[in-house]
Design a protein around this motif. Structure first.
Motif, PDB file in Angstrom:
ATOM      1  N   ILE A  73       0.817  -1.221   0.000  1.00 42.88           N
ATOM      2  CA  ILE A  73       0.000   0.000   0.000  1.00 42.88           C
ATOM      3  C   ILE A  73       0.851   1.272   0.000  1.00 42.88           C
ATOM      4  CG2 ILE A  73      -2.010  -1.163   0.998  1.00 42.88           C
ATOM      5  CD1 ILE A  73      -1.316   0.228   3.689  1.00 42.88           C
ATOM      6  N   GLY A  74       2.163   1.113  -0.234  1.00 50.36           N
ATOM      7  CA  GLY A  74       2.984   2.288  -0.485  1.00 50.36           C
ATOM      8  C   GLY A  74       4.028   2.655   0.541  1.00 50.36           C
ATOM      9  N   TYR A  75       4.090   1.952   1.667  1.00 50.11           N
ATOM     10  CA  TYR A  75       5.111   2.264   2.668  1.00 50.11           C
ATOM     11  C   TYR A  75       6.444   1.682   2.240  1.00 50.11           C
ATOM     12  CZ  TYR A  75       1.570   3.968   5.864  1.00 50.11           C
ATOM     13  OH  TYR A  75       0.565   4.684   6.439  1.00 50.11           O
ATOM     14  N   ASP A  76       7.516   2.333   2.685  1.00 48.63           N
ATOM     15  CA  ASP A  76       8.852   1.840   2.407  1.00 48.63           C
ATOM     16  C   ASP A  76       9.752   2.248   3.561  1.00 48.63           C
ATOM     17  OD1 ASP A  76      10.847   0.523   1.087  1.00 48.63           O
ATOM     18  OD2 ASP A  76      10.759   1.747  -0.716  1.00 48.63           O
ATOM     19  N   HIS A  77      10.971   1.766   3.543  1.00 48.06           N
ATOM     20  CA  HIS A  77      11.922   2.097   4.610  1.00 48.06           C
ATOM     21  C   HIS A  77      13.250   2.511   3.988  1.00 48.06           C
ATOM     22  CE1 HIS A  77      13.062  -2.135   3.941  1.00 48.06           C
ATOM     23  NE2 HIS A  77      11.788  -2.412   4.122  1.00 48.06           N
ATOM     24  N   GLN A  78      13.156   3.469   3.067  1.00 45.30           N
ATOM     25  CA  GLN A  78      14.333   3.963   2.349  1.00 45.30           C
ATOM     26  C   GLN A  78      15.225   4.848   3.205  1.00 45.30           C
ATOM     27  OE1 GLN A  78      11.206   4.895   1.770  1.00 45.30           O
ATOM     28  NE2 GLN A  78      11.139   7.110   1.648  1.00 45.30           N
ATOM     29  N   ASP A  79      14.687   5.428   4.280  1.00 48.11           N
ATOM     30  CA  ASP A  79      15.513   6.216   5.203  1.00 48.11           C
ATOM     31  C   ASP A  79      15.050   5.923   6.636  1.00 48.11           C
ATOM     32  OD1 ASP A  79      13.285   7.948   5.883  1.00 48.11           O
ATOM     33  OD2 ASP A  79      13.680   9.065   4.043  1.00 48.11           O
ATOM     34  N   GLU A  80      15.780   6.441   7.601  1.00 41.95           N
ATOM     35  CA  GLU A  80      15.517   6.111   8.996  1.00 41.95           C
ATOM     36  C   GLU A  80      14.120   6.546   9.464  1.00 41.95           C
ATOM     37  OE1 GLU A  80      17.428   6.875  13.398  1.00 41.95           O
ATOM     38  OE2 GLU A  80      18.755   6.948  11.653  1.00 41.95           O
ATOM     39  N   ALA A  81      13.683   7.719   9.064  1.00 42.20           N
ATOM     40  CA  ALA A  81      12.364   8.205   9.480  1.00 42.20           C
ATOM     41  C   ALA A  81      11.249   7.323   8.913  1.00 42.20           C
ATOM     42  CB  ALA A  81      12.171   9.651   9.033  1.00 42.20           C
ATOM     43  N   ALA A  82      11.355   6.967   7.638  1.00 41.20           N
ATOM     44  CA  ALA A  82      10.344   6.112   7.013  1.00 41.20           C
ATOM     45  C   ALA A  82      10.353   4.721   7.639  1.00 41.20           C
ATOM     46  CB  ALA A  82      10.580   6.029   5.506  1.00 41.20           C
TER      47      ALA A  82
END
Length: 169
Positions: A141-150
């Motif tokens: 549904i569009g979430y990712d973990h490309q950086d620490e905040a995400a």
């Protein structure tokens, strides 16, 4: 009829996937849908071994190693992909086609890796598989973990959903 549902396949022999466990995943999907305000969609979920997920990871992501979970969102289009258009015949008289929901995408989980991670983290295999399923859903549904905040946002959402289902560490 549930408007948010799982279609699943078990293509591995390491651990039996029971109807009770699928019921737990359906509850996780319900909680995740409520939290993220997703009311309908279908997820194709496949349980595989490390050999198969290694092949998929290499083919689709270019990583020559196994991983724990892969997600392929229907709404994400690659450069050379054709758009899939779903049409529902409004004049139909209630046949099964009108009960169809739009697919959200595919989640593929390596049970072999999940077992190893559950042992490493000191929690149950059910918790690890549940975590990987929710993680995959959030990617769809569009979430990712490309950086620490995400990553922090995504992991907090996962923990809220897992806690609601009683799958704590």
């Amino acid at each position: 009829m549930d408007r948010l549902r799982i279609e699943w396949m078990n293509e591995q022999e390491i651990k039996e996937i029971t109807p009770e466990f699928i019921g737990l995943l359906e509850n996780l999907l319900k909680y995740a849908g409520e939290q993220e305000e997703i009311e309908e969609g279908e997820i194709s979920l496949t349980f595989v071994d490390d050999k198969r997920i290694h092949e998929l990871n290499k083919e689709y992501r270019g990583y020559d190693k196994p991983t724990d979970v892969l997600s392929f969102a229907i709404q994400e289009m690659g450069e050379d992909e054709l758009e899939i258009v779903y049409e529902i015949d409004e004049a139909s008289d209630g046949d099964d086609f009108n009960n169809e929901v739009e697919p959200l995408g595919d989640i593929i989980i390596s049970v072999e890796t999940a077992i190893a991670q559950a042992e490493e983290y000191g929690h149950s295999i059910e918790r690890e598989l549940g975590f990987l399923f929710v993680h995959g859903f959030l990617h769809l549904i569009g979430y990712d973990h490309q950086d620490e905040a995400a990553e922090q946002e995504m992991f907090a959402k996962q923990e809220q959903i897992l806690s609601k289902a009683g799958l704590t560490r």
